[in-house]
Design an enzyme around this catalytic site. Structure first.
Site, short mmCIF file in Angstrom:
data_model
loop_
_atom_site.label_atom_id
_atom_site.label_comp_id
_atom_site.label_asym_id
_atom_site.label_seq_id
_atom_site.Cartn_x
_atom_site.Cartn_y
_atom_site.Cartn_z
N PRO A 62 -24.09 -30.36 -16.99
CA PRO A 62 -25.49 -30.78 -17.06
C PRO A 62 -25.83 -32.18 -16.55
O PRO A 62 -25.46 -33.18 -17.15
CB PRO A 62 -25.82 -30.69 -18.56
CG PRO A 62 -24.78 -29.84 -19.14
CD PRO A 62 -23.57 -30.09 -18.33
N GLU A 63 -26.53 -32.23 -15.46
CA GLU A 63 -27.30 -33.40 -15.08
C GLU A 63 -28.75 -32.92 -15.01
O GLU A 63 -29.03 -31.79 -15.40
CB GLU A 63 -26.80 -33.97 -13.75
CG GLU A 63 -25.37 -34.54 -13.87
CD GLU A 63 -24.93 -35.35 -12.67
OE1 GLU A 63 -25.78 -36.03 -12.08
OE2 GLU A 63 -23.74 -35.30 -12.33
N LYS A 113 -31.94 -35.91 -19.12
CA LYS A 113 -31.00 -34.84 -19.48
C LYS A 113 -31.32 -34.25 -20.86
O LYS A 113 -30.51 -33.51 -21.42
CB LYS A 113 -29.57 -35.37 -19.47
CG LYS A 113 -29.16 -35.97 -18.12
CD LYS A 113 -27.80 -36.64 -18.20
CE LYS A 113 -27.52 -37.45 -16.94
NZ LYS A 113 -26.27 -38.22 -17.05
N HIS A 149 -17.64 -21.14 -29.10
CA HIS A 149 -18.25 -22.44 -28.81
C HIS A 149 -19.77 -22.43 -28.94
O HIS A 149 -20.42 -23.39 -28.55
CB HIS A 149 -17.84 -22.93 -27.42
CG HIS A 149 -16.36 -23.18 -27.30
ND1 HIS A 149 -15.65 -22.89 -26.16
CD2 HIS A 149 -15.47 -23.67 -28.21
CE1 HIS A 149 -14.38 -23.21 -26.36
NE2 HIS A 149 -14.25 -23.67 -27.59
N ARG A 189 -16.82 -28.90 -25.57
CA ARG A 189 -16.59 -30.24 -26.11
C ARG A 189 -17.86 -30.63 -26.85
O ARG A 189 -18.94 -30.33 -26.39
CB ARG A 189 -16.33 -31.21 -24.96
CG ARG A 189 -15.04 -30.95 -24.26
CD ARG A 189 -15.02 -31.68 -22.94
NE ARG A 189 -14.98 -33.12 -23.18
CZ ARG A 189 -15.06 -34.01 -22.20
NH1 ARG A 189 -15.20 -33.62 -20.97
NH2 ARG A 189 -15.00 -35.28 -22.46
N ARG A 194 -33.33 -55.56 -11.48
CA ARG A 194 -31.97 -55.19 -11.85
C ARG A 194 -30.94 -55.87 -10.95
O ARG A 194 -31.15 -56.01 -9.76
CB ARG A 194 -31.85 -53.66 -11.74
CG ARG A 194 -30.49 -53.10 -12.02
CD ARG A 194 -30.34 -52.70 -13.46
NE ARG A 194 -28.99 -52.21 -13.71
CZ ARG A 194 -28.64 -51.53 -14.79
NH1 ARG A 194 -29.52 -51.24 -15.69
NH2 ARG A 194 -27.39 -51.14 -14.95
N ARG A 251 -16.45 -44.91 -13.80
CA ARG A 251 -16.26 -43.48 -13.57
C ARG A 251 -15.59 -43.24 -12.22
O ARG A 251 -15.75 -44.02 -11.28
CB ARG A 251 -17.61 -42.76 -13.59
CG ARG A 251 -18.43 -43.00 -14.84
CD ARG A 251 -17.74 -42.47 -16.08
NE ARG A 251 -17.55 -41.04 -16.01
CZ ARG A 251 -18.47 -40.14 -16.38
NH1 ARG A 251 -19.62 -40.54 -16.85
NH2 ARG A 251 -18.22 -38.85 -16.28
#
Length: 268
Positions: free
Chosen positions: A2-3, A58, A91, A110, A150, A249
């Site tokens: 999932p994104e 998300k 699950h 998970r 930023r 990452r």
DNA sequence: TCGCTTGTTGATGG
DNA sequence: GCCATCAACAAGCG
């Protein structure tokens, strides 16, 4: 999985199967219910009818005619409909059973992510916290303003949900590859043209990924098609992809198309 | 057994 | 205060 594009699929799926249905009961794995317990969740939702769900980044927000159910899918979350998959799975962490006998299940191998109960809009905002604007609908000027405030790595910013909500590791790599920006480029070194390109690409990648189901692997002209495959090469120029760490990452990029220093040639 | 994984959070250090 | 890194969470796979 999932994104943002995947959660957008979940929103459509939730709308197709939950909206308009009335909850008969809720069963939940206590370790996946984050801000209440399964019994309270069942009491809160029983007899309620789901309305049109929303998505922000998300997060999926399942509004009812009472409280709201918030879902986050972590890395392995999914939604399953009993009409397509009649058997429960080990699950399946949350079962929404409806009065017509059908079930919508939240499956998550998970247990990153989870489900939250919110009694009103304020509580929804509390849970979702300080998310930035949704990456699918953010405007050019707001993106530019946020970028101007930023500093630091461009990939870290794209994945920071308080900067812009919805982009994860895979799509961040895709966006930077399409924008021809090195993943460790610092935002303060981006010129106006690069900033403009970055916005255009964020928008294009997200819209296309939402439109094209299963974009990972299916779009041959995209980095996602070859990302992570041993010996993978750049779909644009054929150069061997490089693997590195950025923003903590694993990151794949093309060392030729995505040169670190804008002054150094980035190819024809 | 170890390393790795499409996410998020909190501690720590520069 | 801002940003980067790392561990933790958790479960499965090679």
């Amino acid at each position: 999985m999932p994104e943002l594009p995947d959660v957008e699929q979940f929103r459509t799926f939730f709308h197709a199967h939950a909206t308009g249905r009335t909850v008969r009961s809720v069963e939940a794995d206590p370790t996946i219910v984050r801000n209440t317990d399964p019994a309270a969740l069942d009491r809160a939702l029983r007899g309620r009818r789901f309305e049109d769900p929303d998505r922000h980044g998300k997060w999926l927000i399942g509004w009812t005619d009472g409280p709201a159910l918030l879902l986050h899918f972590g890395m392995t979350g999914d939604l399953v409909w009993s009409g397509e998959d009649p058997h429960r799975h080990r699950h399946d962490r949350l079962i929404l059973a409806f009065e017509d006998g059908n079930e919508l299940r939240y499956r998550n191998m998970r247990k990153l992510g989870g489900v939250w109960l919110a009694h009103d809009r304020e509580e929804v905002a509390q849970v979702i916290g300080a998310l930035g604007p949704d990456a699918l609908s953010i405007g050019r000027s707001e993106f530019g303003e946020r970028l101007a405030r930023r500093r630091g790595g461009v990939k870290a910013a794209l994945m920071d949900q308080t900067f812009v909500a919805g982009v994860g590791n895979i799509l961040a790599d895709e966006i930077l590859w399409q924008a021809r920006l090195h993943p460790r480029r610092r935002i303060e070194t981006l010129d106006e043209a690069e900033r403009a390109t970055l916005y255009t690409v964020v928008r294009r990648v997200l819209r296309e990924a939402v439109r094209s189901y299963d974009y990972v692997g299916r779009k041959r002209s995209w980095l996602t098609h070859v990302r992570g495959i041993p010996g993978g090469t750049c779909p644009r120029c054929g150069t061997s992809l490089q693997r590195a760490t950025a923003a903590g990452r694993t990151t794949y990029f093309c060392p030729r198309c995505q040169a670190a220093d804008p002054a150094v040639g980035s190819g024809p």
